[in-house]
Design an enzyme around this catalytic site. Structure first.
Site, mmCIF file in Angstrom:
data_model
loop_
_atom_site.group_PDB
_atom_site.id
_atom_site.type_symbol
_atom_site.label_atom_id
_atom_site.label_comp_id
_atom_site.label_asym_id
_atom_site.label_seq_id
_atom_site.Cartn_x
_atom_site.Cartn_y
_atom_site.Cartn_z
ATOM 1 N N TYR A 135 0.824 -1.219 0.000
ATOM 2 C CA TYR A 135 0.000 0.000 0.000
ATOM 3 C C TYR A 135 0.856 1.267 0.000
ATOM 4 O O TYR A 135 0.454 2.287 -0.557
ATOM 5 C CB TYR A 135 -0.897 0.026 1.244
ATOM 6 C CG TYR A 135 -2.283 -0.511 1.025
ATOM 7 C CD1 TYR A 135 -2.478 -1.822 0.601
ATOM 8 C CD2 TYR A 135 -3.399 0.282 1.254
ATOM 9 C CE1 TYR A 135 -3.757 -2.312 0.423
ATOM 10 C CE2 TYR A 135 -4.676 -0.207 1.073
ATOM 11 C CZ TYR A 135 -4.848 -1.513 0.659
ATOM 12 O OH TYR A 135 -6.116 -1.990 0.483
ATOM 13 N N LYS A 190 2.253 -15.296 2.911
ATOM 14 C CA LYS A 190 2.429 -15.983 1.632
ATOM 15 C C LYS A 190 3.911 -16.329 1.550
ATOM 16 O O LYS A 190 4.617 -15.981 0.601
ATOM 17 C CB LYS A 190 1.952 -15.066 0.482
ATOM 18 C CG LYS A 190 1.863 -15.745 -0.876
ATOM 19 C CD LYS A 190 0.720 -16.761 -1.000
ATOM 20 C CE LYS A 190 0.825 -17.525 -2.300
ATOM 21 N NZ LYS A 190 -0.164 -18.608 -2.411
ATOM 22 N N ASP A 222 -4.089 -17.818 0.738
ATOM 23 C CA ASP A 222 -5.114 -18.467 -0.089
ATOM 24 C C ASP A 222 -5.892 -19.497 0.731
ATOM 25 O O ASP A 222 -7.122 -19.566 0.686
ATOM 26 C CB ASP A 222 -4.502 -19.091 -1.355
ATOM 27 C CG ASP A 222 -3.254 -19.920 -1.101
ATOM 28 O OD1 ASP A 222 -2.731 -19.908 0.039
ATOM 29 O OD2 ASP A 222 -2.784 -20.592 -2.034
ATOM 30 N N ASP A 246 -6.851 -6.390 3.941
ATOM 31 C CA ASP A 246 -7.923 -5.691 3.220
ATOM 32 C C ASP A 246 -8.885 -6.711 2.625
ATOM 33 O O ASP A 246 -10.103 -6.618 2.778
ATOM 34 C CB ASP A 246 -7.310 -4.828 2.113
ATOM 35 C CG ASP A 246 -8.371 -4.119 1.284
ATOM 36 O OD1 ASP A 246 -9.307 -3.569 1.875
ATOM 37 O OD2 ASP A 246 -8.250 -4.136 0.045
ATOM 38 N N ASP A 250 -12.890 -8.158 4.209
ATOM 39 C CA ASP A 250 -14.171 -8.071 3.484
ATOM 40 C C ASP A 250 -14.856 -9.431 3.452
ATOM 41 O O ASP A 250 -16.074 -9.532 3.615
ATOM 42 C CB ASP A 250 -13.960 -7.586 2.041
ATOM 43 C CG ASP A 250 -14.162 -6.076 1.904
ATOM 44 O OD1 ASP A 250 -13.926 -5.363 2.904
ATOM 45 O OD2 ASP A 250 -14.552 -5.618 0.815
HETATM 46 C C1 IPM Z 1 -10.557 -0.459 3.587
HETATM 47 C C2 IPM Z 1 -10.733 0.156 2.233
HETATM 48 C C3 IPM Z 1 -9.532 1.033 1.927
HETATM 49 C C4 IPM Z 1 -8.318 0.121 1.899
HETATM 50 C C5 IPM Z 1 -9.626 1.860 0.650
HETATM 51 C C6 IPM Z 1 -10.859 2.733 0.637
HETATM 52 C C7 IPM Z 1 -8.398 2.692 0.435
HETATM 53 O O1 IPM Z 1 -10.934 -0.833 1.267
HETATM 54 O O2 IPM Z 1 -10.444 0.304 4.572
HETATM 55 O O3 IPM Z 1 -10.545 -1.682 3.683
HETATM 56 O O4 IPM Z 1 -8.012 -0.492 0.878
HETATM 57 O O5 IPM Z 1 -7.666 0.018 2.936
HETATM 58 MG MG MG Z 2 -11.112 -2.791 2.070
#
Ligand code: IPM
Ligand code: MG
Length: 356
Positions: A135, A190, A222, A246, A250
């Site tokens: 990042y 990884k 993975d 990240d 999700d």
């Molecule tokens: C998160 C989001 C951010 C990230 C984006 C909006 C930059 O997806 O906080 O998970 O990738 O960290």
């Molecule tokens: Mg995110």
């Protein structure tokens, strides 16, 4: 105690409004100051993270953040895009430890796309390193390839890197968090392919020596993605790098039925933090009054717990959220037949009522 309130874009202002109402309904009053960020910052002063907003965030004891981003800013050059605001805040405030709990409230077991028996009672914590990795690694950009099979062609490149200090400090946060919970930590890497993550694994293994009471295991990313949907309850605390975190967070969010329920905390070494819902700005439903404010309200609770040392107030808010779910109130994202569909404001009203 001063709280910086950064609503941002899309549904950000609507959900933040409800969280602020909940904070105002507590006995103790907090000083709050609002500033524009993301697309709103760009509109106000030509930059997603205006200087005054950054100064406010630095001066405050904690930051409550909504969400940033809107398709209409997609054409701006990268440094001016809304997402740069959150990345800039993380970096400037040194918020290297991102805590993303994924808890399934029993009332919402049916809202998950996974079978109830796979997810009911789920309570895992993802700890994502937030200021390093690909990042932020330099160099990055688009250039003429200096070597390799496509030498002379244009190429895009980023740099994955982690310094020992960065790995050690996030490992400590993770072991300490695991110690307060189920005492099991899974470090996701990884290492079979990436040097950066072999190094990560070695350092985490070394830090483990200081936490003999916590069980540590290592898992490739993975496989971790697979295990998260196969048997998520086997996890207790997961620690991983910025990019893997990240993605996995999700996936973990969806186990609980709705990303609209999940708060997050991003902390520095002194527990000063930025608190935001795990979801984004959802411009498709912005202004319609249907967004779920609970992730933001629960983020405010995390803020009270971690940065403001008000654990009892945090408990009160969390209990109020459980109470409104038990009453059967649902925003559209978590709605099921037999429950009562409500909008953003009504959900906020109900939490305020339940606090009393
Ligand atoms: C998160 C989001 C951010 C990230 C984006 C909006 C930059 O997806 O906080 O998970 O990738 O960290
Ligand atoms: Mg995110």
């Amino acid at each position: 105690m001063k709280i910086a309130i950064l609503p941002g874009d899309g549904i950000g202002p609507e959900i933040i409004e409800q969280a602020v109402r909940v904070l105002n309904a507590l006995d103790e009053k907090f000083e709050m100051e609002t500033a524009p960020v993301g697309g709103a910052g760009y509109e106000a002063s030509g930059h997603p993270l205006p200087e005054a907003t950054l100064a406010l965030a630095k001066a405050a004891d904690a930051v409550l953040f909504g969400a940033v981003g809107d398709w209409k800013y997609d054409k701006l050059e990268r440094p001016l895009r809304p997402e740069q605001a959150i990345l800039g805040l993380r970096k400037n405030l040194n918020l290297f430890a991102n805590l993303r709990p994924a808890i399934l409230y029993p009332e919402l077991a049916g809202a998950s796309t996974l079978k109830p028996e796979v997810v009911s009672g789920l309570d895992i914590l993802i700890i994502r390193e937030l200021t390093g990795d690909i990042y932020f690694g330099q160099p990055r950009g688009v250039r003429t390839a200096p070597d390799g099979a496509f030498k002379g062609e244009r190429e895009g490149f980023d740099t994955m890197r982690y310094a020992e200090t960065e790995i050690r400090r996030i490992a400590h946060v993770a072991f300490q968090a695991a110690r307060k919970r189920g005492k099991r930590l899974t470090s996701v890497d990884k290492a079979n392919v990436l040097e950066t993550f072999q190094f990560w694994k070695d350092i985490v293994t070394d830090v483990h020596k200081e936490y003999p009471d916590v069980t540590l295991d290592h898992m490739y990313v993975d496989n971790a993605a697979m295990q998260l949907v196969r048997a998520p309850k086997k996890f207790d605390v997961i620690v991983t790098g910025n990019m893997f975190g990240d993605i996995l967070s999700d996936a973990a969010a969806m186990l609980t039925g709705s990303i609209g329920m999940l708060p997050s905390a991003s902390l520095d070494a002194n527990n000063k933090g930025l608190y935001e819902p795990s979801h984004g700005s959802a411009p498709d439903i912005a202004g319609k009054g249907v967004a779920n404010p609970l992730a933001t309200i629960l983020s405010a609770a995390m803020m009270l717990r971690f940065s403001l040392n008000r654990a009892e107030q945090a408990d009160r808010i969390e209990n109020a959220v459980k109470a409104v779910l038990a009453q059967g109130l649902r925003t559209p994202d978590i709605y099921e037949e037999g429950t009562t569909k409500v909008g953003t404001k009504e959900m906020g009203d109900a939490v305020v009522q339940a606090l009393r």
